[in-house]
Design a protein around this motif. Sequence first.
Motif, PDB file in Angstrom:
ATOM      1  N   LEU A  65       0.828  -1.202   0.000  1.00  0.00           N
ATOM      2  CA  LEU A  65       0.000   0.000   0.000  1.00  0.00           C
ATOM      3  C   LEU A  65       0.862   1.252   0.000  1.00  0.00           C
ATOM      4  CD1 LEU A  65      -2.796   1.379   0.246  1.00  0.00           C
ATOM      5  CD2 LEU A  65      -2.492   1.268   2.727  1.00  0.00           C
ATOM      6  N   ASP A  66       1.904   1.263   0.806  1.00  0.00           N
ATOM      7  CA  ASP A  66       2.793   2.428   0.839  1.00  0.00           C
ATOM      8  C   ASP A  66       3.484   2.631  -0.510  1.00  0.00           C
ATOM      9  OD1 ASP A  66       2.171   2.906   3.504  1.00  0.00           O
ATOM     10  OD2 ASP A  66       3.823   1.677   4.253  1.00  0.00           O
ATOM     11  N   ASP A  67       3.824   1.521  -1.182  1.00  0.00           N
ATOM     12  CA  ASP A  67       4.519   1.624  -2.474  1.00  0.00           C
ATOM     13  C   ASP A  67       3.623   2.189  -3.568  1.00  0.00           C
ATOM     14  OD1 ASP A  67       6.782   0.552  -1.332  1.00  0.00           O
ATOM     15  OD2 ASP A  67       6.359  -1.496  -1.988  1.00  0.00           O
ATOM     16  N   VAL A  68       2.324   1.844  -3.516  1.00  0.00           N
ATOM     17  CA  VAL A  68       1.435   2.203  -4.640  1.00  0.00           C
ATOM     18  C   VAL A  68       0.501   3.364  -4.301  1.00  0.00           C
ATOM     19  CG1 VAL A  68       1.484  -0.170  -5.491  1.00  0.00           C
ATOM     20  CG2 VAL A  68      -0.365   0.539  -3.948  1.00  0.00           C
ATOM     21  N   TRP A  69       0.664   3.957  -3.124  1.00  0.00           N
ATOM     22  CA  TRP A  69      -0.264   4.997  -2.682  1.00  0.00           C
ATOM     23  C   TRP A  69      -0.309   6.167  -3.661  1.00  0.00           C
ATOM     24  CZ3 TRP A  69      -4.094   5.297   0.629  1.00  0.00           C
ATOM     25  CH2 TRP A  69      -4.598   6.561   0.983  1.00  0.00           C
ATOM     26  N   VAL A  70      -1.526   6.608  -3.987  1.00  0.00           N
ATOM     27  CA  VAL A  70      -1.743   7.747  -4.889  1.00  0.00           C
ATOM     28  C   VAL A  70      -2.089   8.955  -4.032  1.00  0.00           C
ATOM     29  CG1 VAL A  70      -3.084   8.656  -6.815  1.00  0.00           C
ATOM     30  CG2 VAL A  70      -2.596   6.198  -6.679  1.00  0.00           C
ATOM     31  N   GLN A  79      -4.659  13.225   4.026  1.00  0.00           N
ATOM     32  CA  GLN A  79      -3.976  12.072   3.469  1.00  0.00           C
ATOM     33  C   GLN A  79      -3.608  11.067   4.559  1.00  0.00           C
ATOM     34  OE1 GLN A  79      -0.519  11.017   0.230  1.00  0.00           O
ATOM     35  NE2 GLN A  79      -0.497  13.042   1.146  1.00  0.00           N
ATOM     36  N   VAL A  80      -3.187  11.560   5.706  1.00  0.00           N
ATOM     37  CA  VAL A  80      -2.830  10.674   6.820  1.00  0.00           C
ATOM     38  C   VAL A  80      -4.052   9.867   7.260  1.00  0.00           C
ATOM     39  CG1 VAL A  80      -2.106  10.609   9.234  1.00  0.00           C
ATOM     40  CG2 VAL A  80      -0.938  12.134   7.614  1.00  0.00           C
ATOM     41  N   ALA A  81      -5.203  10.528   7.365  1.00  0.00           N
ATOM     42  CA  ALA A  81      -6.425   9.855   7.798  1.00  0.00           C
ATOM     43  C   ALA A  81      -6.868   8.814   6.768  1.00  0.00           C
ATOM     44  CB  ALA A  81      -7.528  10.883   8.035  1.00  0.00           C
ATOM     45  N   TYR A  82      -6.818   9.174   5.495  1.00  0.00           N
ATOM     46  CA  TYR A  82      -7.226   8.235   4.448  1.00  0.00           C
ATOM     47  C   TYR A  82      -6.295   7.036   4.390  1.00  0.00           C
ATOM     48  CZ  TYR A  82     -11.047  10.609   1.944  1.00  0.00           C
ATOM     49  OH  TYR A  82     -12.262  11.146   1.580  1.00  0.00           O
ATOM     50  N   ARG A  83      -5.002   7.269   4.545  1.00  0.00           N
ATOM     51  CA  ARG A  83      -4.060   6.146   4.466  1.00  0.00           C
ATOM     52  C   ARG A  83      -4.267   5.183   5.628  1.00  0.00           C
ATOM     53  NH1 ARG A  83       2.061   5.993   2.500  1.00  0.00           N
ATOM     54  NH2 ARG A  83       1.434   7.918   1.497  1.00  0.00           N
ATOM     55  N   GLU A  84      -4.525   5.732   6.803  1.00  0.00           N
ATOM     56  CA  GLU A  84      -4.771   4.876   7.957  1.00  0.00           C
ATOM     57  C   GLU A  84      -6.050   4.062   7.733  1.00  0.00           C
ATOM     58  OE1 GLU A  84      -4.250   2.797  11.242  1.00  0.00           O
ATOM     59  OE2 GLU A  84      -2.792   4.204  10.390  1.00  0.00           O
ATOM     60  N   HIS A  85      -7.061   4.704   7.160  1.00  0.00           N
ATOM     61  CA  HIS A  85      -8.298   3.979   6.865  1.00  0.00           C
ATOM     62  C   HIS A  85      -8.045   2.874   5.843  1.00  0.00           C
ATOM     63  CE1 HIS A  85     -12.417   3.007   6.543  1.00  0.00           C
ATOM     64  NE2 HIS A  85     -12.704   3.737   5.481  1.00  0.00           N
ATOM     65  N   ALA A  86      -7.228   3.148   4.837  1.00  0.00           N
ATOM     66  CA  ALA A  86      -6.901   2.135   3.830  1.00  0.00           C
ATOM     67  C   ALA A  86      -6.187   0.943   4.468  1.00  0.00           C
ATOM     68  CB  ALA A  86      -6.023   2.751   2.737  1.00  0.00           C
ATOM     69  N   ARG A  87      -5.331   1.196   5.424  1.00  0.00           N
ATOM     70  CA  ARG A  87      -4.643   0.107   6.126  1.00  0.00           C
ATOM     71  C   ARG A  87      -5.640  -0.766   6.888  1.00  0.00           C
ATOM     72  NH1 ARG A  87       0.939   0.844   6.830  1.00  0.00           N
ATOM     73  NH2 ARG A  87       0.890  -0.220   8.839  1.00  0.00           N
TER      74      ARG A  87
END
Length: 269
Positions: A65-70, A79-87
Amino acid sequence: MKLSYSSIDTYETCPAKYRFRYHDRVPSAPSPALSFGDSLHRALFRFHSRPVPVAPSLKDLLETLDDVWVSEGFGQAEQVAYREHAREVLAQYHRDNAADYRIPAALEFRFQIEVEGVTVSGIIDRMDRLPGGGYEIIDYKTNRRLPPRSRVDADLQLSIYHLAAREIWGVDPDRLTLYYLLPGQRMTTSRGPEDVDALRRRIAAVAERIEAGRFEPRENPLCGWCDYQHLCPLFRHRHQREDTTARIAEVIDEWIGLKREDRQRGRRL
């Protein structure tokens, strides 16, 4: 003519929006929701693209996920909140799918088929061979809520995928599934010959209206999120008023500034 699920759905929702996006090619702004969905799709593609029927670890999936994050369209905190939700979403996906992991029959498969003289293209997220035989097409969704069953049974995208599987591989999928990643639930349906016939007529009708230049605006529940309101005959007057209001404010500010300069010059004289 070349169409896709997205372009057909856009036309049926609002012909004017189709014109702005696909005919005039007016660019739309990146959004957090689109980048979030794109990131999850990329991570799941990597998750299922292994040559062996053993699931990657959760750690590997989250690193992917970190490698392909858009990151387009995000503010920093957003962005921090969305990435945590994606995890969190991917952790749940791993819990639900790692044990039954198998190599897909197709993955991110790009297709083009001819339907009533129209080239219809798309990308099938995943197709699995079912343990008892047959096939299941799976499309990932990032909606927060599940739709009504009737909407899934009539879903245009799944109908196009069913037809594509028949035209390309000569198989009628037994299952057509929308996998809603956020609630972690699947909704499965199927299509019969009558559905395929209806799809052909539907695509032909859309193509005919496009060829005839029928691009009238159609107000709908999605208008509030449309990137083309400033061009739309139904809404552009609102933006013109906003532009006029902003210009009036600028003129007032300039008038006040000039009056102050006059007083300063008077004192100086």
